[in-house]
Design a protein around this motif. Structure first.
Motif, PDB file in Angstrom:
ATOM      1  N   LYS A  61     -32.375  -3.548  -0.557  1.00  0.00           N
ATOM      2  CA  LYS A  61     -33.527  -4.413  -1.624  1.00  0.00           C
ATOM      3  C   LYS A  61     -33.601  -3.556  -3.708  1.00  0.00           C
ATOM      4  CE  LYS A  61     -38.139  -3.304  -1.771  1.00  0.00           C
ATOM      5  NZ  LYS A  61     -39.721  -2.867  -1.081  1.00  0.00           N
ATOM      6  N   GLY A  62     -32.768  -4.481  -3.795  1.00  0.00           N
ATOM      7  CA  GLY A  62     -32.709  -4.041  -5.475  1.00  0.00           C
ATOM      8  C   GLY A  62     -31.769  -5.310  -5.831  1.00  0.00           C
ATOM      9  N   ARG A  63     -31.347  -5.733  -7.197  1.00  0.00           N
ATOM     10  CA  ARG A  63     -31.006  -6.376  -8.191  1.00  0.00           C
ATOM     11  C   ARG A  63     -29.669  -6.612  -8.116  1.00  0.00           C
ATOM     12  NH1 ARG A  63     -34.492  -6.645 -13.574  1.00  0.00           N
ATOM     13  NH2 ARG A  63     -35.968  -7.364 -12.079  1.00  0.00           N
ATOM     14  N   TRP A  64     -28.889  -7.625  -9.006  1.00  0.00           N
ATOM     15  CA  TRP A  64     -28.199  -7.161  -9.306  1.00  0.00           C
ATOM     16  C   TRP A  64     -28.077  -7.779 -10.919  1.00  0.00           C
ATOM     17  CZ3 TRP A  64     -23.768  -7.768  -7.018  1.00  0.00           C
ATOM     18  CH2 TRP A  64     -23.067  -7.613  -5.574  1.00  0.00           C
ATOM     19  N   VAL A  65     -27.711  -7.029 -11.736  1.00  0.00           N
ATOM     20  CA  VAL A  65     -27.591  -6.586 -13.544  1.00  0.00           C
ATOM     21  C   VAL A  65     -26.217  -6.599 -13.511  1.00  0.00           C
ATOM     22  CG1 VAL A  65     -29.264  -5.021 -13.237  1.00  0.00           C
ATOM     23  CG2 VAL A  65     -26.964  -4.056 -12.946  1.00  0.00           C
ATOM     24  N   ILE A  66     -26.253  -7.218 -14.729  1.00  0.00           N
ATOM     25  CA  ILE A  66     -24.465  -7.283 -15.523  1.00  0.00           C
ATOM     26  C   ILE A  66     -24.197  -5.946 -15.791  1.00  0.00           C
ATOM     27  CG2 ILE A  66     -23.377  -8.078 -17.994  1.00  0.00           C
ATOM     28  CD1 ILE A  66     -25.339 -10.911 -17.854  1.00  0.00           C
ATOM     29  N   TYR A 100     -18.844 -13.865 -13.073  1.00  0.00           N
ATOM     30  CA  TYR A 100     -19.598 -13.537 -11.657  1.00  0.00           C
ATOM     31  C   TYR A 100     -18.082 -11.814 -11.094  1.00  0.00           C
ATOM     32  CZ  TYR A 100     -14.285 -15.152  -9.449  1.00  0.00           C
ATOM     33  OH  TYR A 100     -13.145 -14.852  -9.306  1.00  0.00           O
ATOM     34  N   GLU A 101     -17.686 -12.060 -12.392  1.00  0.00           N
ATOM     35  CA  GLU A 101     -16.844 -10.233 -11.812  1.00  0.00           C
ATOM     36  C   GLU A 101     -17.760  -9.735 -12.191  1.00  0.00           C
ATOM     37  OE1 GLU A 101     -12.703 -11.807 -11.469  1.00  0.00           O
ATOM     38  OE2 GLU A 101     -13.255 -10.881 -12.961  1.00  0.00           O
ATOM     39  N   LYS A 102     -18.590  -9.658 -12.823  1.00  0.00           N
ATOM     40  CA  LYS A 102     -19.339  -8.532 -14.347  1.00  0.00           C
ATOM     41  C   LYS A 102     -20.894  -8.352 -13.847  1.00  0.00           C
ATOM     42  CE  LYS A 102     -16.443  -8.627 -17.331  1.00  0.00           C
ATOM     43  NZ  LYS A 102     -15.830  -7.539 -18.536  1.00  0.00           N
ATOM     44  N   LEU A 103     -20.949  -8.773 -12.363  1.00  0.00           N
ATOM     45  CA  LEU A 103     -21.780  -8.450 -11.891  1.00  0.00           C
ATOM     46  C   LEU A 103     -22.376  -6.646 -10.992  1.00  0.00           C
ATOM     47  CD1 LEU A 103     -23.514 -11.638 -11.138  1.00  0.00           C
ATOM     48  CD2 LEU A 103     -24.416 -10.328 -12.570  1.00  0.00           C
ATOM     49  N   ARG A 104     -23.275  -6.089 -10.751  1.00  0.00           N
ATOM     50  CA  ARG A 104     -23.300  -4.619 -10.169  1.00  0.00           C
ATOM     51  C   ARG A 104     -24.385  -4.587  -9.386  1.00  0.00           C
ATOM     52  NH1 ARG A 104     -25.720  -0.095 -12.279  1.00  0.00           N
ATOM     53  NH2 ARG A 104     -25.287  -0.524 -14.246  1.00  0.00           N
ATOM     54  N   TRP A 105     -24.632  -4.474  -8.200  1.00  0.00           N
ATOM     55  CA  TRP A 105     -25.779  -4.474  -7.668  1.00  0.00           C
ATOM     56  C   TRP A 105     -26.873  -2.805  -7.424  1.00  0.00           C
ATOM     57  CZ3 TRP A 105     -29.133  -7.303  -5.228  1.00  0.00           C
ATOM     58  CH2 TRP A 105     -30.069  -6.563  -4.078  1.00  0.00           C
ATOM     59  N   ARG A 106     -27.566  -2.768  -8.284  1.00  0.00           N
ATOM     60  CA  ARG A 106     -28.364  -2.067  -8.590  1.00  0.00           C
ATOM     61  C   ARG A 106     -29.827  -1.333  -7.210  1.00  0.00           C
ATOM     62  NH1 ARG A 106     -30.850  -1.575 -13.979  1.00  0.00           N
ATOM     63  NH2 ARG A 106     -28.992  -0.768 -14.712  1.00  0.00           N
ATOM     64  N   PRO A 107     -29.688  -0.497  -6.454  1.00  0.00           N
ATOM     65  CA  PRO A 107     -31.047  -0.986  -6.082  1.00  0.00           C
ATOM     66  C   PRO A 107     -32.520  -0.495  -5.896  1.00  0.00           C
ATOM     67  CG  PRO A 107     -29.028   0.674  -4.363  1.00  0.00           C
ATOM     68  CD  PRO A 107     -29.030   0.326  -6.585  1.00  0.00           C
ATOM     69  N   LYS A 108     -33.515  -1.172  -5.982  1.00  0.00           N
ATOM     70  CA  LYS A 108     -34.924  -0.117  -6.191  1.00  0.00           C
ATOM     71  C   LYS A 108     -35.209   1.021  -6.130  1.00  0.00           C
ATOM     72  CE  LYS A 108     -39.353  -2.334  -6.225  1.00  0.00           C
ATOM     73  NZ  LYS A 108     -39.435  -2.610  -7.589  1.00  0.00           N
ATOM     74  N   SER A 109     -35.247   1.376  -5.014  1.00  0.00           N
ATOM     75  CA  SER A 109     -36.160   2.555  -4.546  1.00  0.00           C
ATOM     76  C   SER A 109     -34.679   3.484  -5.138  1.00  0.00           C
ATOM     77  CB  SER A 109     -36.052   2.451  -3.621  1.00  0.00           C
ATOM     78  OG  SER A 109     -35.440   2.654  -2.710  1.00  0.00           O
TER      79      SER A 109
END
Length: 492
Positions: free
Chosen positions: A157-162, A194-203
């Motif tokens: 659960k979270g979002r993709w960030v640059i 697409y190579e510049k994206l990182r996953w950031r969990p919400k909690s």
């Protein structure tokens, strides 16, 4: 007084009154104590991590309804196999346009990843007793699985960030580990956002991955990926991440220790195993697209069919499990009639051809096998407490306007064009989540976050592209599978 109460009678009345008062006070006190205890028990019985949302809420808007293929096997009991059959050499075919197909996961449509807790479908009417999902592999198995470890962070659960510091390795390099067919930098593709994206969990914060930290954490340990070609992508991704995409001549090929050698006439071995000598960390991959044990029905016939034992783990896994410290399993996209026919796989249960109509369908057989392998691994964990086991959820396909063989495409090159955030608490891979619930096998949940990344597939840019066929199943590397490994690293 004449006709009045005697002193003895008055005394008896007073004694009776006192006794009644004592009994009344004791009753009130018991009510008070029970009211303070029951809510706590209630919370334990209905812990949120043991409840699931309605399957229709997870698939709302996808046009996918629960069918006969979606069978609940949580109440089934699976046998524990003390003796496994010999390792059968069934080599993964070269990646062709046929392998781009596969069974479509039951998840929401592209971009429709909203918080399922807001849906009005409610909870499943009947809660499933998690104890019925435990394998009958001995008395210690039940004790071991009674109170599984709680997961404080929902990494899914979270979002993709640059992140301009990405990627973690070069798409032009890593030739020692990365197959050229998945290195999109070597193709005609020109967009690499697409190579510049990182996953950031919400909690929670997800620990930053570095090769040094990974090798230190896995010192004197072995990590094994067992699954299909998506598992192979995750394996190659991890090797590139650990080395930063640099050549490492000192890394040892130890495939022979696991029987992973190329046999005569085979295009490749059944897997690979490499060891980093400084930390004695071993990373291996074994191809088992169905996570079933495969045995020749007629060993003397080169053209024999193979028994696909839905209720048995792969012989490789049952033999080498004691040597593993981290195990990552996956299956999913080989579950279709075309692949079973091409591989000459015949469904077996209990050592004989399957006659159970519930699992005669592809979806039913797949679900049965997932529960079977998870419960078998869970039954072995008390004997091998050093092992951390994960089941990785299905990697989504992104074919639009058709399927792999009917002109389906994934031409989008704009990252996150349909959304960047996953709000739902439950996994989109309902069957996998249900299989691990109540066990010590952890869920490596990557389905919903990968669903947002339709631009990350190989698409039409594969080196050996077939005209009119796009690969909307496998991923460009560097790419989305790197995130799967970051989440895995955070959980080990």
């Amino acid at each position: 007084m004449k006709g009045g109460l005697k002193v003895s009678q008055i005394s008896l009345i007073l004694i009776g009154f006192v006794c009644a008062s004592v009994l009344l006070l004791a009753y009130v006190k018991s009510l008070f104590l029970s009211s303070s205890v029951l809510p706590q028990n209630h919370v334990l019985q209905l812990s949120p991590d043991l409840r699931v949302k309605d399957e229709e809420a997870l698939g709302e808007g996808s046009g996918l309804e629960q069918s006969e293929d979606s069978v609940n096997f949580e109440s089934e009991k699976y046998p524990t196999y003390a003796n496994s059959s010999p390792v059968i050499k069934v080599t993964e075919e070269l990646i062709t346009h046929e392998e781009i197909g596969g069974i479509a996961p039951n998840i929401t449509e592209k971009g429709d990843l909203t918080d399922v807790s807001d849906k009005k479908t409610g909870l499943i009417e009947q809660e499933i007793d998690v104890s019925t999902a435990v394998s009958s592999g001995g008395e210690h198995s039940e004790i071991f699985t009674a109170t599984p470890e709680r997961q404080d962070c929902n990494f899914a659960k979270g979002r993709w960030v640059i992140d301009d510091s990405r990627p973690l390795y070069s798409g032009f390099g890593c030739k020692q580990w990365l197959s050229s067919m998945w290195a999109c930098r070597l193709t005609q593709r020109t967009d690499f956002e697409y190579e510049k994206l990182r996953w950031r969990p919400k909690s929670c914060e997800m620990e930053e991955f570095t090769g040094v930290k990974f090798l230190k954490r896995m010192q004197n340990k072995t990590l094994a990926f067992i699954g299909d070609s998506l598992g192979r992508q995750q394996f190659q991704s991890l090797m590139c991440m650990i080395t930063g995409g640099k050549d490492r001549p000192n890394v040892l090929d130890v495939g022979h220790e696991y029987g992973l050698v190329q046999s005569r006439g085979s295009a490749r071995p059944d897997g690979w195993a490499f060891r980093f000598p400084d930390t004695k960390t071993t990373i291996l991959y074994y191809w088992s697209a169905s996570l079933c044990d495969l045995t020749p029905i007629n060993p003397s016939d080169p053209a024999t069919d193979y028994a696909m034992h839905l209720d048995r783990p792969p012989a490789f896994l049952s033999h080498f499990l004691p040597r593993f410290d981290v195990l990552v399993l996956n299956t999913g996209h080989h579950w279709n009639r075309g692949k079973l026919k091409a591989n000459r796989w015949v469904m077996y249960v209990g050592g004989v051809p399957n006659t159970n109509r519930k699992i005669a369908t592809i979806g039913g057989a797949k679900n049965f096998t997932i529960h079977s392998i998870v419960n078998w691994v869970n039954s072995q964990l008390p004997k091998y407490p050093h092992v951390k086991a994960f089941y990785r959820t299905i990697s989504p396909r992104h074919f639009f306007n058709g399927d792999w063989n009917t002109g389906g495409t994934c031409d989008n090159t704009t990252p996150l064009s349909e959304g960047k955030e996953v709000l739902q608490d439950e996994s989109s891979d309902y069957d996998a989540a249900r299989a691990v619930r109540g066990t010590y096998v952890k869920l490596l949940d990557i389905t919903a976050l990968s669903q947002l990344r339709d631009e990350g597939h190989i698409s039409r840019y594969s080196i050996k592209a077939t005209p009119g066929v796009q690969d909307c199943l496998h991923w460009c590397l560097p790419g989305v599978p790197d995130t799967w490994n970051e989440i895995l690293f955070a959980q080990i």
